[in-house]
Design an enzyme around this catalytic site. Structure first.
Site, PDB file in Angstrom:
ATOM      1  N   HIS C 103      -0.689   4.469   3.573  1.00  0.00           N
ATOM      2  CA  HIS C 103      -0.566   5.841   4.054  1.00  0.00           C
ATOM      3  C   HIS C 103       0.298   5.870   5.307  1.00  0.00           C
ATOM      4  CE1 HIS C 103      -1.254   9.836   5.308  1.00  0.00           C
ATOM      5  NE2 HIS C 103      -2.086   9.541   6.268  1.00  0.00           N
ATOM      6  N   HIS C 105       2.920   8.732   7.914  1.00  0.00           N
ATOM      7  CA  HIS C 105       3.503  10.056   8.185  1.00  0.00           C
ATOM      8  C   HIS C 105       4.996   9.871   8.417  1.00  0.00           C
ATOM      9  CE1 HIS C 105      -0.719  10.208   9.530  1.00  0.00           C
ATOM     10  NE2 HIS C 105      -0.704  11.442   9.094  1.00  0.00           N
ATOM     11  N   ASP C 128      15.344   4.261 -10.305  1.00  0.00           N
ATOM     12  CA  ASP C 128      14.848   2.885 -10.418  1.00  0.00           C
ATOM     13  C   ASP C 128      13.380   2.782  -9.992  1.00  0.00           C
ATOM     14  OD1 ASP C 128      17.345   1.938 -11.193  1.00  0.00           O
ATOM     15  OD2 ASP C 128      17.826   1.049  -9.250  1.00  0.00           O
ATOM     16  N   HIS C 168       1.172  16.909   5.432  1.00  0.00           N
ATOM     17  CA  HIS C 168       0.425  15.757   5.914  1.00  0.00           C
ATOM     18  C   HIS C 168       1.291  14.487   5.978  1.00  0.00           C
ATOM     19  CE1 HIS C 168      -3.437  13.107   5.366  1.00  0.00           C
ATOM     20  NE2 HIS C 168      -2.679  12.731   6.350  1.00  0.00           N
ATOM     21  N   TYR C 222      14.237  -6.333 -12.925  1.00  0.00           N
ATOM     22  CA  TYR C 222      14.657  -6.562 -11.550  1.00  0.00           C
ATOM     23  C   TYR C 222      13.752  -7.570 -10.826  1.00  0.00           C
ATOM     24  CZ  TYR C 222      15.917  -5.783  -6.729  1.00  0.00           C
ATOM     25  OH  TYR C 222      16.295  -5.964  -5.426  1.00  0.00           O
TER      26      TYR C 222
END
Lengths: 232, 232, 232, 232
Positions: C103, C105, C128, C168, C222
């Protein structure tokens, strides 16, 4: 110590200073690759010290810094002087109060220069440091005196120590090389802040009498080292 | 020393050079994670050295750099070559003057590429380095020759050493891997400055005859190392 | 070695990994102060390891990383778990294929989230990595299951491993904590590039069938470590 | 230990703390050259410690930090106090709950200040940290109490710990110098994110009742150190 020894020592000191000051250009992100340079006048001599051409900042040493006369002819050093040496030399010839010069293509200042727009005095920091808007100089090709003359003529009509050369970049001057570097750093900082402010509206100008008050105060009392501010 | 020994030594040197040059990509913020790569031609051989696929820049060592032929087939190395190897190889096959190639998704250049817009020649630095606008190449899928062909065909119509591949990123070429890295660094720098200039107005174009003068001068006299500029 | 010893060792390894991965968040500028966190599922256990609340990234040690159950209750550790632990735990309960969550910001991604706008698929890198646009999840208050539910429901309608939670920030998931960090880094990178592209025009969308081809190729071939891509 | 010894020790500790906290200003890019400062109140004394004027951040040592009374008169130290000391002192005299103050010209926050526009509460991080929009204070010249009065009067009408002083920069306050630095860091972070969001559209405001809920929760339960949050 003879006079010759003294000049030699002064040059050694200036080579170290000018070499070290290039680290401020990379620290503040004002330059990429080899595209920017600092010089200092050798006091009392028709000479200057300046970055050599095409040398990476990481690889720069005091010994690599070259000495030229005030027409850009090499006096001492193993490398070619910066291709901007003629412009620096012109400014030293015509501005006896200037002892240091910096040239960059720093992003935000150069973005104003590409539009040919001066940076308006909308921050107290601009009033403090530059005493008004940061002016735009002419488009000028490298190779003769036109860049140097453009710098000197533009600064003559302004209290600013920095000029945005059209489509090109920034030249900043000072009573010392360090003072010129400070002006270059501050120029980019305010160029960025005012640009960002203008992206979504109009920054409010500061009244001219307030600009005068801020500039007078800053010029007279800020900082510990009176010497650093003596140019203004 | 036999010819085979000499090629071996050249490859060791190029592996070190190419490994080290990736640090310039991170230093100038041109890449994140593993998304960018540098290659060099092995002179006189149908071979190139290139970054392996999916390896972090911090973890890159000269030994990890792989060797392929000019169709991207692995010749030496423990890891798979970059998934962009076919595009590098195509360029080496069709441009014998090119000895180094860089691919990035650097932010500002890629932002121009996403709109399919060339970077206009509005800075002396663009005239110096690229001799005019930085062109846009076609949209091309990975997997066959289309990316390599798009690079070669676009550069053929331009003096620029960098091309903005549509919706994708930058390919830059040079007479050496270092010269290609320089072109990639400069490409992002001018992409950023012109973008920022255009955000609040129109940067003034430089007249074509001035572009020619700037490019000719820079190509001939800038820098200490003539070799670095020989491509142009 | 008993089963209990094995779990203990796994937890020690995950604490080190999760601690170290926070350095990628600061390296790529995705977080300031203490505002972002990484977690990993403890395989085979109803448990996760996560950053403690309010601890500076510099001060983070493996021992400071806490262990909670999949409802966010502290199982081991001297500090309180991140205030986002409930959201992480909800995702682990409802997405057995997810073993790592991040998480942040991060600036550009959160700027899209503040307008409630998905990031359009206008770069091959987006095709991709994310297989299409990066979607927006609902506005949700912290304190119950609404953030976790918003993440799971939004990702269920997309191939993307990242979601922009309205007003958020970003949640990114992966088959490992490292894969989730990669998704968070790439999400910010493409959020920035597309934002910049859109500032002065319209980036060209990539045709849906080309998005599918790019995503299929990248997912399958990849990189060196198949394991890293197994989620997709 | 006598009371005098205790005050001396407290001052030594605060000098170290305030010296070290300046490194957070450079780490997060909130300052250039010498243009920003941190102070702390000496608890139980009519005194504060603050950065000296015109000293580079690299050169700052605890011994260089100066002590003044709450009218800015030098009590201890070899250098002149920051030219912003009068503003800090005014705030300490009128806000007994404030024990730390930071002043910066950080780019994005100052860009809002140059337009005289508050930062709207469009991110959960703004609601958490500032409890609503970040307000704008008046244009005020340095040299008397107008800056300090502008800060105090503006903050009195807001839950925010940061104020954007018009055409000038940011002042942030806190229950400790560290809390004030956090507010300054967060202020620039949200100033940047909301600015970027607004460049290509309108960020969605958060409903006032949700702002209240987020602020109440964050104030009460976030982080490990209750003391850090006690101002709010």
């Amino acid at each position: 110590m003879t006079a010759v020894d003294e000049v030699r020592r002064t040059i050694e000191r200036l080579r170290r200073e000018v070499c070290d000051l290039h680290a401020e250009l990379t620290r503040y992100g004002l330059v990429v690759w080899t595209a920017g340079n600092v010089s200092a006048r050798v006091p009392g001599e028709d000479a200057l010290v300046i970055k050599p051409s095409g040398v990476a900042y990481d690889a720069l040493t005091p010994a690599a810094i070259v000495v030229t006369d005030l027409h850009g002819n090499l006096l001492d050093g193993d490398l070619s002087p910066s291709s901007d040496t003629a412009a620096h030399a012109y400014v030293y010839r015509h501005r006896p109060d200037v002892n240091g010069i910096v040239h960059t293509h720093s992003t935000y200042a150069t973005a104003w220069a590409a539009r040919g727009e001066p940076i308006p005095c909308t921050l107290t920091m601009i009033a403090d440091e530059f005493g008004g808007e940061i002016p735009v100089g002419p488009f000028a090709l490298i190779g003769d005196d036109s860049i140097g003359r453009g710098i000197v003529e533009t600064l003559a009509q302004s209290r600013s120590d920095a000029v945005l050369m059209r489509n090109h970049g920034v030249f900043a001057v000072g009573a010392s090389a360090k003072a010129a570097v400070k002006a270059a750093v501050m120029c980019e900082d305010v160029a960025r802040t005012v640009h960002i402010s203008r992206q979504i509206g109009e920054p409010v100008p500061i009244a001219p009498e307030d600009v005068d008050r801020l500039y007078a105060r800053y010029k007279n009392i800020y900082g510990q080292q009176a010497g650093e501010r003596e140019l203004r």
